[in-house]
Design a protein around this motif. Structure first.
Motif, PDB file in Angstrom:
ATOM      1  N   ASP A   1      43.364 -25.090 -14.610  1.00  0.00           N
ATOM      2  CA  ASP A   1      43.347 -23.880 -13.777  1.00  0.00           C
ATOM      3  C   ASP A   1      43.164 -22.624 -14.628  1.00  0.00           C
ATOM      4  OD1 ASP A   1      45.720 -23.918 -15.002  1.00  0.00           O
ATOM      5  OD2 ASP A   1      46.958 -23.781 -13.185  1.00  0.00           O
ATOM      6  N   GLU A   2      42.446 -22.805 -15.748  1.00  0.00           N
ATOM      7  CA  GLU A   2      42.161 -21.641 -16.597  1.00  0.00           C
ATOM      8  C   GLU A   2      40.670 -21.566 -16.936  1.00  0.00           C
ATOM      9  OE1 GLU A   2      46.152 -20.945 -19.267  1.00  0.00           O
ATOM     10  OE2 GLU A   2      44.747 -22.484 -19.936  1.00  0.00           O
ATOM     11  N   TRP A   3      40.208 -20.351 -17.197  1.00  0.00           N
ATOM     12  CA  TRP A   3      38.858 -20.149 -17.734  1.00  0.00           C
ATOM     13  C   TRP A   3      38.985 -19.973 -19.246  1.00  0.00           C
ATOM     14  CZ3 TRP A   3      34.451 -20.603 -14.955  1.00  0.00           C
ATOM     15  CH2 TRP A   3      34.536 -20.517 -13.575  1.00  0.00           C
ATOM     16  N   VAL A   4      38.100 -20.659 -19.982  1.00  0.00           N
ATOM     17  CA  VAL A   4      38.135 -20.556 -21.449  1.00  0.00           C
ATOM     18  C   VAL A   4      36.888 -19.783 -21.892  1.00  0.00           C
ATOM     19  CG1 VAL A   4      38.308 -21.823 -23.618  1.00  0.00           C
ATOM     20  CG2 VAL A   4      39.271 -22.806 -21.514  1.00  0.00           C
ATOM     21  N   ILE A   5      37.121 -18.626 -22.507  1.00  0.00           N
ATOM     22  CA  ILE A   5      36.007 -17.726 -22.852  1.00  0.00           C
ATOM     23  C   ILE A   5      35.728 -17.787 -24.350  1.00  0.00           C
ATOM     24  CG2 ILE A   5      35.192 -15.321 -22.774  1.00  0.00           C
ATOM     25  CD1 ILE A   5      37.137 -14.882 -20.416  1.00  0.00           C
ATOM     26  N   ASN A   6      34.445 -17.946 -24.688  1.00  0.00           N
ATOM     27  CA  ASN A   6      34.001 -17.904 -26.082  1.00  0.00           C
ATOM     28  C   ASN A   6      32.795 -16.979 -26.177  1.00  0.00           C
ATOM     29  OD1 ASN A   6      35.460 -19.873 -27.995  1.00  0.00           O
ATOM     30  ND2 ASN A   6      35.202 -21.045 -26.087  1.00  0.00           N
ATOM     31  N   GLY A   7      32.776 -16.141 -27.196  1.00  0.00           N
ATOM     32  CA  GLY A   7      31.602 -15.267 -27.343  1.00  0.00           C
ATOM     33  C   GLY A   7      31.873 -14.073 -28.231  1.00  0.00           C
TER      34      GLY A   7
END
Ligand SMILES: Cc1cc2nc3c(=O)[nH]c(=O)nc-3n(C[C@H](O)[C@H](O)[C@H](O)COP(=O)(O)OP(=O)(O)OC[C@H]3O[C@@H](n4cnc5c(N)ncnc54)[C@H](O)[C@@H]3O)c2cc1C
Length: 435
Positions: A155-161
């Motif tokens: 239930d999480e968004w994992v952000i990379n960038g």
């Protein structure tokens, strides 16, 4: 179609009050603003903001139908022109970028619960926000190409960038981050907007970038532009604004009004710059006459005034159209004023520097710093080339190709002209010529 840029007496009085407030309370502080003790400034700032709130002029960029206290774009344009006279006014009136655009985005896309958490505290000035779209390794002019990703995990968004030039990120409480959620949705349904609190693990605020406005940048000051890296940065599912893929549409919401505000603030700055030019032109003598008596200086004065007046009307007209038809219907006009006015203000600032000579080039006058600050205009919010391209394509859509000669080709028009002449002669009763 009639245009009406007139405002009611009550609002005209508000503008008079704003002008006097800015001229007597804010502009006098400019020479020492950068070295005011920050903790003391915050107290004075709140004191000044309270006066603006009491007049009902705080944060009025947001339309009442979106929950704000706004008066529409035309009145906001008139206010922005006054605010543009002094850079610190934006924060005092609660209309500072990027917060204002971020709040427009949240007002359009956030749920009631998200608005309670982020929009209303931002509007009250209790928290601040930044908008993270641009990346160092992809052209910011083309937001359909981004490298930052957000992937659902439980239930999480994992952000990379990797982002950069994110105004106020090093002082903000929350970031609105633009990340790709579905590559197959390119070009316009691939990305989404997430709220990322700046204390979220995995978010690294690498540095504030030195720029021509602030070559000796000091980390963590309002108005800086930060470089950010996201490494497995996790936010709960409810930090997504709107639906996956809504990012592009939401990002457009924040840019439309912002272009009018930029344009009018630039015109306020251009007018103040012209005042400096004119004062110098009537004060200093060269070759036996005041500078203003030399025709080339007169050209600078007249041209600057003409350009400012024309740009004001263009901007008012666009603001009036937004009030009447909505921002989406006049997207090309919004880009047009941004691309046009960014050039006008820089041209006026440049001429002021020229007329003031070495003094103009020095930091003893504010114009050189305004020039360095405002030089971002033709680049930021999408480069001007892009806006001109959108404008040209919009204009070209209403034209149809012709085969052969252009429809204005004079020799080809002669037969129709002769037929029209014969018809008019008959109707008018012209007798046969005797010669
Ligand atoms: C002071 C400042 C503050 C900023 N604040 C933010 C912020 O808060 N958040 C954020 O996300 N971004 C921010 N930006 C980034 C800004 O939005 C981008 O700089 C802008 O969109 C241009 O992208 P780019 O710099 O990657 O230039 P590029 O996309 O690399 O373009 C470089 C140049 O190429 C030319 N060009 C590009 N595309 C075209 C085209 N289609 N047609 C013709 N010519 C073209 C133009 O001359 C353009 O200036 C800020 C930038 C500045 C300077």
């Amino acid at each position: 179609m009639a245009w009406d840029f007139e405002t009611d007496d009550e609002f005209a009085q508000q503008l008079v009050w704003m002008r006097e407030f800015i001229d007597t309370q804010l502009i006098p502080l400019e020479p020492i603003y950068d070295r005011l003790p920050r903790d003391e400034w915050r107290v004075v700032e709140a004191h000044l903001q309270n006066q603006v709130k009491e007049r009902g002029l705080w944060g009025v960029f947001l339309d009442p139908k979106l929950g704000g206290a706004g008066f529409g774009q035309l009145k906001l344009a008139l206010m922005s022109e006054v605010i543009g006279r002094c850079m610190m006014s934006m924060g005092i009136f609660g209309v500072q970028a990027p917060d204002s655009g971020n709040m427009e985005l949240l007002a359009h896309g956030a749920t009631d619960e998200q608005k309670e958490r982020w929009l209303w505290p931002n509007l009250r000035g209790e928290i601040s926000s930044a908008f993270a779209l641009t990346e160092p390794f992809f052209a910011g002019a083309d937001p359909t190409a981004i490298g930052t990703t957000a992937v659902m995990d439980g239930d999480e968004w994992v952000i990379n960038g990797h982002k950069w030039f994110i105004t106020n990120a090093s002082v903000a409480d929350i970031l609105l981050v633009f990340a790709e959620t579905s590559p197959e949705g390119r070009p316009h349904r691939h990305a989404s907007v997430f709220v990322v609190p700046t204390d979220t693990p995995g978010l690294d605020i690498v540095r504030d970038i030195a720029t021509m406005a602030h070559p000796d940048v000091e980390f963590g000051r309002l108005g800086n532009h930060a470089e950010l890296v996201f490494r497995d940065c996790r936010v709960p599912a409810d930090h997504l604004i709107g639906q996956p893929g809504d990012g592009f549409v939401l990002a457009q919401q924040r840019l439309g009004g912002g272009r009018i505000h930029h344009a009018m603030r630039w015109l306020g700055q251009a007018q103040r710059s012209l005042d400096i030019m004119c004062e110098r032109a009537v004060s200093r003598t060269s070759h036996g006459k005041v500078l203003g008596a030399h025709q080339m200086v007169q050209d600078y004065v007249a041209l600057s005034h003409m350009e400012i007046q024309a740009a004001r009307l263009l901007t008012f007209n666009t603001a009036w159209k937004v009030d009447k038809f909505g921002a989406a219907a006049v997207r090309a006009d919004l880009g047009m004023i941004k691309a046009h006015v960014s050039k006008v203000v820089l041209a006026v600032l440049d001429r002021t520097i020229q007329v003031c000579g070495a003094l103009g080039y020095s930091s003893d006058l504010p114009v050189e710093s305004w020039y360095r600050n405002t030089r971002f205009g033709p680049i930021g919010d999408g480069p001007d080339e892009l806006h001109k391209s959108v404008l040209a394509r919009t204009l070209l859509k209403s034209y149809k190709p012709v085969d052969g000669w252009p429809s204005e080709h004079i020799p080809s028009r002669v037969p129709a002209a002769e037929a029209k002449w014969a018809e008019l002669r008959d109707r008018a009763g012209v007798e046969e010529s005797r010669t």
